[in-house]
Design a protein around this motif. Sequence first.
Motif, mmCIF file in Angstrom:
data_model
loop_
_atom_site.group_PDB
_atom_site.id
_atom_site.type_symbol
_atom_site.label_atom_id
_atom_site.label_comp_id
_atom_site.label_asym_id
_atom_site.label_seq_id
_atom_site.Cartn_x
_atom_site.Cartn_y
_atom_site.Cartn_z
ATOM 1 N N PHE A 1 10.380 0.676 -2.517
ATOM 2 C CA PHE A 1 10.162 2.154 -3.266
ATOM 3 C C PHE A 1 8.783 2.554 -3.183
ATOM 4 O O PHE A 1 7.818 1.942 -2.602
ATOM 5 C CB PHE A 1 10.021 1.575 -4.989
ATOM 6 N N SER A 2 8.161 3.933 -3.607
ATOM 7 C CA SER A 2 7.172 4.503 -3.401
ATOM 8 C C SER A 2 6.357 4.742 -4.977
ATOM 9 O O SER A 2 7.106 5.185 -5.670
ATOM 10 C CB SER A 2 7.484 5.635 -2.643
ATOM 11 N N PHE A 3 5.177 4.602 -4.931
ATOM 12 C CA PHE A 3 4.281 5.044 -6.110
ATOM 13 C C PHE A 3 3.645 6.225 -5.566
ATOM 14 O O PHE A 3 2.470 6.577 -6.100
ATOM 15 C CB PHE A 3 3.353 4.097 -6.783
ATOM 16 N N THR B 1 16.047 12.500 6.672
ATOM 17 C CA THR B 1 15.220 11.258 6.002
ATOM 18 C C THR B 1 13.677 12.018 6.228
ATOM 19 O O THR B 1 13.661 12.986 6.589
ATOM 20 C CB THR B 1 15.368 10.011 6.139
ATOM 21 N N PHE B 2 12.593 11.399 5.478
ATOM 22 C CA PHE B 2 11.291 11.649 5.797
ATOM 23 C C PHE B 2 10.812 11.066 6.875
ATOM 24 O O PHE B 2 11.132 9.855 7.202
ATOM 25 C CB PHE B 2 10.653 11.273 4.518
ATOM 26 N N ALA B 3 9.928 11.547 7.808
ATOM 27 C CA ALA B 3 9.501 11.131 9.017
ATOM 28 C C ALA B 3 8.968 9.545 8.723
ATOM 29 O O ALA B 3 8.872 9.164 9.763
ATOM 30 C CB ALA B 3 8.525 12.172 9.703
ATOM 31 N N ALA B 4 8.528 9.360 7.689
ATOM 32 C CA ALA B 4 8.195 7.870 7.472
ATOM 33 C C ALA B 4 8.965 6.879 7.801
ATOM 34 O O ALA B 4 8.721 5.581 8.269
ATOM 35 C CB ALA B 4 7.692 7.790 5.901
ATOM 36 N N VAL B 5 10.341 7.099 7.784
ATOM 37 C CA VAL B 5 11.426 6.256 8.097
ATOM 38 C C VAL B 5 11.405 5.848 9.505
ATOM 39 O O VAL B 5 11.316 4.718 9.989
ATOM 40 C CB VAL B 5 12.695 6.764 7.500
ATOM 41 N N GLU C 1 -0.995 6.547 -4.378
ATOM 42 C CA GLU C 1 -0.331 5.815 -3.363
ATOM 43 C C GLU C 1 0.028 4.611 -3.552
ATOM 44 O O GLU C 1 -0.513 4.035 -4.651
ATOM 45 C CB GLU C 1 -1.124 5.531 -2.230
ATOM 46 N N GLY C 2 1.053 3.931 -3.120
ATOM 47 C CA GLY C 2 1.453 2.626 -3.157
ATOM 48 C C GLY C 2 2.911 2.444 -3.034
ATOM 49 O O GLY C 2 3.668 3.236 -2.955
ATOM 50 N N GLY C 3 3.299 1.169 -2.883
ATOM 51 C CA GLY C 3 4.701 0.921 -2.645
ATOM 52 C C GLY C 3 5.125 -0.413 -3.109
ATOM 53 O O GLY C 3 4.340 -1.306 -3.313
ATOM 54 N N TYR D 1 4.504 11.992 -5.654
ATOM 55 C CA TYR D 1 5.667 12.944 -6.042
ATOM 56 C C TYR D 1 6.855 12.168 -6.430
ATOM 57 O O TYR D 1 7.980 12.684 -6.261
ATOM 58 C CB TYR D 1 5.801 13.816 -4.879
ATOM 59 N N LYS D 2 6.760 10.756 -6.702
ATOM 60 C CA LYS D 2 7.858 10.105 -6.967
ATOM 61 C C LYS D 2 7.744 9.824 -8.441
ATOM 62 O O LYS D 2 6.762 10.126 -9.196
ATOM 63 C CB LYS D 2 7.638 8.607 -6.064
ATOM 64 N N MET D 3 8.888 9.075 -9.031
ATOM 65 C CA MET D 3 9.056 9.090 -10.470
ATOM 66 C C MET D 3 7.666 8.067 -11.237
ATOM 67 O O MET D 3 7.641 8.341 -12.342
ATOM 68 C CB MET D 3 10.346 8.280 -10.549
ATOM 69 N N HIS E 1 17.810 7.264 0.556
ATOM 70 C CA HIS E 1 18.595 7.766 -0.361
ATOM 71 C C HIS E 1 17.665 8.996 -0.572
ATOM 72 O O HIS E 1 16.962 9.029 -1.425
ATOM 73 C CB HIS E 1 18.494 7.061 -1.705
ATOM 74 N N MET E 2 17.969 10.063 0.348
ATOM 75 C CA MET E 2 17.020 11.164 0.511
ATOM 76 C C MET E 2 17.077 11.969 -0.764
ATOM 77 O O MET E 2 18.045 12.252 -1.212
ATOM 78 C CB MET E 2 17.305 11.915 1.660
ATOM 79 N N ARG E 3 15.728 12.285 -1.282
ATOM 80 C CA ARG E 3 15.665 13.025 -2.516
ATOM 81 C C ARG E 3 16.517 12.264 -3.721
ATOM 82 O O ARG E 3 17.072 13.248 -4.433
ATOM 83 C CB ARG E 3 15.981 14.618 -2.474
ATOM 84 N N SER F 1 0.826 -1.274 -0.120
ATOM 85 C CA SER F 1 -0.023 -0.007 -0.004
ATOM 86 C C SER F 1 0.874 1.169 0.218
ATOM 87 O O SER F 1 0.244 2.419 -0.428
ATOM 88 C CB SER F 1 -0.963 0.129 1.244
ATOM 89 N N SER F 2 2.082 1.240 0.277
ATOM 90 C CA SER F 2 3.087 2.351 0.309
ATOM 91 C C SER F 2 4.477 2.034 0.756
ATOM 92 O O SER F 2 4.582 0.912 1.109
ATOM 93 C CB SER F 2 2.610 3.555 1.537
ATOM 94 N N CYS F 3 5.191 2.851 0.340
ATOM 95 C CA CYS F 3 6.722 2.586 0.726
ATOM 96 C C CYS F 3 6.842 2.461 2.263
ATOM 97 O O CYS F 3 7.663 1.798 2.831
ATOM 98 C CB CYS F 3 7.729 3.738 0.441
ATOM 99 N N SER F 4 6.162 3.263 3.126
ATOM 100 C CA SER F 4 6.152 3.111 4.423
ATOM 101 C C SER F 4 5.916 1.613 4.900
ATOM 102 O O SER F 4 6.450 0.853 5.685
ATOM 103 C CB SER F 4 4.998 3.965 5.126
ATOM 104 N N ALA F 5 4.767 1.090 4.146
ATOM 105 C CA ALA F 5 4.591 -0.220 4.680
ATOM 106 C C ALA F 5 5.423 -1.133 4.337
ATOM 107 O O ALA F 5 5.722 -2.075 5.006
ATOM 108 C CB ALA F 5 3.169 -0.610 3.795
ATOM 109 N N ALA G 1 14.409 3.426 -1.111
ATOM 110 C CA ALA G 1 14.791 3.896 -2.288
ATOM 111 C C ALA G 1 13.359 4.581 -2.842
ATOM 112 O O ALA G 1 13.081 4.599 -4.191
ATOM 113 C CB ALA G 1 14.982 2.738 -3.448
ATOM 114 N N ALA G 2 12.508 5.048 -2.009
ATOM 115 C CA ALA G 2 11.214 5.658 -2.304
ATOM 116 C C ALA G 2 11.424 6.803 -3.457
ATOM 117 O O ALA G 2 10.753 6.619 -4.427
ATOM 118 C CB ALA G 2 10.392 6.275 -1.142
ATOM 119 N N HIS G 3 12.456 7.483 -3.263
ATOM 120 C CA HIS G 3 12.522 8.416 -4.222
ATOM 121 C C HIS G 3 13.869 8.484 -5.227
ATOM 122 O O HIS G 3 14.357 9.155 -5.699
ATOM 123 C CB HIS G 3 12.898 9.746 -3.617
ATOM 124 N N SER G 4 14.265 7.099 -5.385
ATOM 125 C CA SER G 4 15.296 6.871 -6.170
ATOM 126 C C SER G 4 15.125 5.890 -7.257
ATOM 127 O O SER G 4 16.145 5.359 -7.782
ATOM 128 C CB SER G 4 16.362 5.982 -5.244
#
Length: 402
Positions: free
Chosen positions: A182-184, A88-92, A194-196, A187-189, A134-136, A61-65, A160-163
């Motif tokens: 990874f994140s979908f 990093t992002f607070a999700a980590v 939502e999704g991961g 704001y990602k590639m 791998h922030m930003r 459901s997300s990269c956080s998941a 690698a959410a943003h990589s």
Amino acid sequence: MTLPPNVHDAEPIPAAAREAIDALMQSGDLFRYTAPEDAPVALLEQEFAELIGCKYALAVSSCSAALFLSLKALGLPRDARVLIPGFTFAAVPSSVVHADCIPVLCEVGENYRIDIADFEARLDQDISAVIISHMRGHTSDMDAIMALCAARDIPVIEDAAHSLGTTWNGQNIGTIGRVGCFSFQSYKMINAGEGGILVTDDADLVARAVIMSGAYEHNWQKHKGPRGENTPDLAEAFAKWQNQLPLYNLRMSNLSAAVIRPQLPELARRVRDGLKNHDYVADRLNAAPYFDVPAPLAPERRAPDSIQFNLVGMNEEEIKAFAKSAAEKGVKVQVFGLSTDNARAFWNWQFLSDLPELPQTRAMLMKACDVRLPVRLTKAELDITVDILLAAANETMGRAAA
Ligand SMILES: *Cc1c(COP(=O)(O)O)cnc(C)c1O
């Protein structure tokens, strides 16, 4: 006249997604485990594993998941200490807390990458696992990190959410550690709202993650190895973990997979355009006073959809005046450490019981700027963005000198 670009709209989703979604609307088949085989989520997992170069992928459901499941799949006991970067992002840190583990923060340098000396010093403080964020999309020295962790037998999870699309010595980021996530998110590639997805070559680890993601009863039979084949080690792992693990239900819906799959063939172009745009803006900024865009590390080939730069020779008041002036002219600059309640500033992670001080990371956050550069921007739009940044800096510092 070209106006400052809207940097929040995403690219349109490829038309093929509409046909796939229409078919799902007709059939009502939205749950990944209803169809006996070839559900969109299962096909996405195969295609993604192939694209990125790993054996197994699990869409969630997300990269956080995915990060949470990675920690659970490693079998870390309650209160295990997990080393993460201080930038990093607070999700980590949140995923670590969610997994009943304790986040330990390490320093990050002026180039947004992990400070390897500080990382090594903290690695010997009873650390059970590491999450490299791998922030930003800025890749830390993975050769050093993998060597240090291998010597201590400490597993590495890559955030690698943003990589997506970044490579290190030609190898896809996210496939270097034991697990990659990874994140979908939009704001990602690749954008599904939502999704991961979690990737690994470890059959036992993926079997545990699949079951905990919500493959109840024998739904794990719909998870296959490379090229959609059953592998004996995967079957053995599922049999071993049957009924042994809690179900957290973090599955992906077929609708999300239908939105993601037609974007996979777009990735190479997005990476190419994003890097070209980024490097064009970086060169123009680096040629001007007040700006420093840190260079990538030698083995790294980046896939940026935003740019980060440090302001040079400005004090805090001047940095604030610069950001205000750029905003008035139409370019939003986020200074990570100066925007109120920023989720990437470690001092705002007050849900951590033992919030450390990281002087080096704090100093970086107080002057590091973030500007979105969606890969669809034209050269004229890039130029107007840079012109505004330069004008805002000159105006701020001209005023200061006067
Ligand atoms: C976006 C992001 C996340 C979180 O991803 P979600 O899919 O929104 O949970 C985690 N880490 C980094 C570095 C990110 O950029």
